[in-house]
Every structure is written in structure tokens, then in C-alpha cells.
Motif scaffolding. Structure first.
Motif, PDB file in Angstrom:
ATOM      1  N   SER A  21     -10.819  50.648 -26.760  1.00 25.56           N
ATOM      2  CA  SER A  21     -10.898  51.529 -27.271  1.00 25.56           C
ATOM      3  C   SER A  21     -11.279  52.698 -26.502  1.00 25.56           C
ATOM      4  N   ALA A 144     -11.695  48.820 -39.017  1.00 20.83           N
ATOM      5  CA  ALA A 144     -12.161  50.145 -38.617  1.00 20.83           C
ATOM      6  C   ALA A 144     -12.917  50.817 -39.685  1.00 20.83           C
ATOM      7  N   THR A 156     -13.584  52.590 -31.497  1.00 16.97           N
ATOM      8  CA  THR A 156     -13.952  51.755 -32.241  1.00 16.97           C
ATOM      9  C   THR A 156     -15.099  50.755 -31.616  1.00 16.97           C
ATOM     10  N   CYS A 168     -20.205  50.016 -40.450  1.00 17.03           N
ATOM     11  CA  CYS A 168     -20.322  50.917 -39.421  1.00 17.03           C
ATOM     12  C   CYS A 168     -21.883  51.057 -39.339  1.00 17.03           C
ATOM     13  N   ALA A 178      -7.767  47.947 -40.239  1.00 16.20           N
ATOM     14  CA  ALA A 178      -7.666  49.522 -39.483  1.00 16.20           C
ATOM     15  C   ALA A 178      -6.269  49.912 -39.574  1.00 16.20           C
TER      16      ALA A 178
END
Length: 400
Positions: A21, A144, A156, A168, A178
Motif C-alpha cells: 500500500s 478495505a 490499507t 478498521c 475492496a
């Protein structure tokens, strides 16, 4: 030879960001593919860019990235799965012939709900290709956070690719596919994040504590991150077991856990498979069951009897040392206290002495609760919980 030049643009990685990422964000700044950024801008002519940068990239590549960006090597290593050995993984990759031994050590040797022996229930089939804990046994869609995806400067997290968390850490919302998240952002549609709540939210908070602080404050005691990952994986294994493999106590515990979740027992699983090889819906149900078991144990609604059970349940009372009373002369009480302190000192480093002390203190106990109270008092004296066997391991099958 002149020192390597620092890249003019090198934003720092986010706390839990994956290496791939971060490199994608860097390459975007320079308007080039990641492969070109690495092959032509690191000074490594023979560099073979790995297909998966998040597993265990070559040290030469990471060292060159340190020179170009100023990010410490230990930080870059933590952005890869290989950098989490031995905390999160015992080894990577797991050779096919070692899969059973690694599974037994990581999962079955860390009982939580039940006192059980390693490998007593199932044997891994090598043809299934168990790659190790938390690594899915089939190509899985990347996940995600819908709110993170809306921020072009936010990457990410590495852990999102594992069957370990569901949300998250920053926004406390469920992770989603995602590709669906990207499509929502590109089309400019409204983002409707789904919050993760209840026991599952607590489960993720514990895991993110382990990932960021290296320790987890559980209801019973604080444990090292490596202990938490193994405790959670063992718990996921236990809730997947058939009730027919357990004692009467184990059957009641499993039934209570699954009734509380609202899912059918074992999430309808008929043939046992390791957690990493389950389908998405069944795996989600197993996480619900594990989170519920943690909550029930913390609330005292179930009694956990595994080797790591003391981490889940708050001690029945807080041990407070009364302090020393210095009499003007040495008497029998002083001699006894001195002998006790000497025994405690030895038990903190000697499991045999610890076991003998536990046996002496619990000899008159008639209930499991009384036994656990004495065991907790020894933990409060600084004796490692691993040195203190459970009632079953001590042969106390008479406790009620």
C-alpha cells in the motif's frame, strides 16, 4: 562512492499500513508503476520484484528503501508478514511436512475453554495446503475500509488481508470487499459504513492493542501480543469442535456460547476444517462465537478451564499484601513468613516449586471456584501462570 540520494517525495507510512500500500502511494506520486519505482530507482540492477510485496521481500530491497525514504528498517519489516515472525506466526512459509506440527504447537497447545491434549481431535490433511494461522486457504478478495478509501492519502492495513480482524482500527466500521469500495468511491456514491459493535468490537480492540502496543489488557491479566494471537486462534478452534468430543461441562459451555450468538451450533459445520479453510459466512460466525465466549467468561457466566483461561476471567478477589510487622525479636511467625517468602521466590522461576505450592494451598479446596481463587492469589504474587497447572492437570477431578 557517494551516498544514495533521498527521494524528494517520501510520505511516511501509516502505523499499520502494508508495504504494498505504501509503495503504491509512493509510485502514484511519481506517476509510475510500483515495479518501475523499485527496479529503476533503488540502484539494484538485479532486483527481482516479488509478486507479493507484503510477504517477505528481499532484505536488499528494504535496505535500499531505508536509504531513499529514511523509514527505519524495523518499521519496513513490520509492514510485511515476515516481519511478524514469531509474534503472529511461528514461521513463514510453513513447509507442507511441518503443517501438523505447527498447527499443534500454535493452536492445540494453547487451550482456553477446555483442558485438552494436543492433536486429540483432528489431523490436518496435507492436500488441503494449510499455510499457517490466519492465512486463508484460498484466494480471497482484498478488504478495505470504506472511510479510509475515500481519503487518497490513506492506505490499507497489512492485517486486513488476514482472517484476524473485521474492522478498521481508526473508524471502527466493518471492512468490505475492496473492489466494491473502490467502485463506490470512483462513482461518487454515498458511503454507508457499518459499525462493528458488541463482543466483536471488543475482540477487534484486543487484536489492535496487540498490533500497536505489543500487549493486551484482558479481564484476567495483561498478556503479550504473541500470547493473544495464539489464545484467539485456540479459542476459534475450540468453538468449532463438535459437542460430542467434549465432557458434560464442555457440551454445556459450547451450547451456551452458540445459543448466545444466535447461530446454529458450529455455524452448521458438519465436517471439521481449520478456521482458515472455512467459507466467509462460517468464519464470521466462528468469530462471533469466540467473541461471545470471551464476554461470557469475563462476566462469569461460563467457566473456562484451559491453560490460558486465567487471562479471560477477572480474579475472584484482588490480593493485597498486608505488609510486614517488625516485632522486636524473631519468633515462629517470622520464621514461617521467611520460609514462605523463600518458597515464593523460588516458585517464580521454578515450575516444580510452583506446582507444589499450588497443591499445598488447594489441598482443602472442595470447589473449582475456591481452587481458582488460590491459583489467582499465587499469580498475584508474581508466579507465572504457565507454572500453575489447572485443577484437571493437578488431578483434582473431585472439584465441583
Amino acid at each position: 562512492m557517494s551516498a544514495a540520494r533521498r527521494w524528494p517525495l517520501h510520505p511516511q507510512p501509516a502505523p499499520l499500513e502494508a508495504l504494498s500500500s505504501w509503495l503504491n502511494r509512493l509510485a502514484h506520486l511519481y506517476e509510475m508503476p510500483v515495479t518501475d519505482l523499485l527496479k529503476h530507482n533503488l540502484g539494484l540492477v538485479d532486483l527481482a520484484v516479488p509478486a507479493d510485496l507484503d510477504v517477505d521481500p528481499p532484505l536488499s530491497m528494504l535496505t535500499a528503501l531505508v536509504e531513499r525514504t529514511g523509514v527505519p528498517l524495523v518499521r519496513l519489516r513490520s509492514m510485511t508478514l515476515g516481519g511478524w515472525v514469531p509474534w503472529l506466526f511461528d514461521m513463514l512459509p510453513v513447509p507442507l511436512q511441518d503443517a501438523q506440527a505447527v498447527f499443534d504447537t500454535y493452536v492445540r497447545d494453547n487451550s482456553v475453554l477446555f483442558a485438552r491434549s494436543v492433536g486429540t481431535h483432528h489431523v490436518l490433511r496435507y492436500k488441503q495446503g494449510w499455510a499457517g494461522p490466519w492465512l486463508l486457504g484460498y484466494p480471497a478478495a482484498l478488504r478495505a475500509c470504506p472511510l479510509c478509501a475515500a481519503d487518497p492519502e490513506r492506505g490499507t492495513d497489512l492485517v486486513w488481508r488476514l482472517a484476524l480482524v473485521s474492522s478498521c482500527a481508526e473508524h471502527r466500521c466493518r471492512l468490505r470487499d475492496a473492489s466494491e469500495v473502490r467502485a463506490t468511491v470512483v462513482l461518487g456514491r454515498d458511503i454507508h459504513p457499518e459499525p462493528l459493535e458488541g463482543p466483536r468490537a471488543a475482540l477487534d480492540r484486543y487484536t489492535y492493542q496487540a498490533l500497536t502496543a505489543g500487549r493486551v489488557a484482558l479481564p484476567g491479566r495483561t498478556v503479550h501480543a504473541g500470547v493473544w494471537f495464539r489464545l484467539l486462534r485456540a479459542l476459534l478452534d475450540e468453538v468449532s469442535l463438535a459437542a460430542s468430543t467434549q465432557t458434560a461441562h464442555g457440551k454445556d459451555v459450547l451450547q451456551q456460547i452458540w445459543q448466545e450468538t444466535g447461530h446454529p451450533e458450529r455455524a452448521g459445520l458438519n465436517v471439521w476444517r481449520p478456521y482458515e479453510h472455512l467459507g466467509d459466512e462460517v468464519r464470521e460466525a466462528m468469530l462471533d462465537a469466540a467473541a461471545t465466549a470471551l464476554q461470557l467468561a469475563a462476566d462469569g457466566l461460563i467457566t473456562a478451564r484451559g491453560r490460558l483461561a486465567s487471562a479471560l476471567q477477572a480474579p475472584l478477589h484482588d490480593y493485597v499484601y498486608d505488609g510486614d510487622e517488625p516485632p522486636p525479636f524473631r519468633n515462629a511467625w517470622q520464621a514461617a513468613m521467611a520460609a514462605w517468602e523463600e518458597a515464593l521466590t523460588q516458585a517464580r522461576t521454578d515450575p516444580v516449586t510452583a506446582r507444589q505450592l499450588l497443591g499445598m494451598l488447594t489441598g482443602g479446596c472442595r470447589t473449582l471456584a475456591a481452587f481458582e481463587q488460590e491459583r489467582s492469589s499465587l499469580c498475584g504474587q508474581g508466579i507465572p501462570v504457565g507454572f500453575l497447572p489447572s485443577a484437571r492437570e493437578l488431578g483434582r477431578h473431585d472439584l465441583i
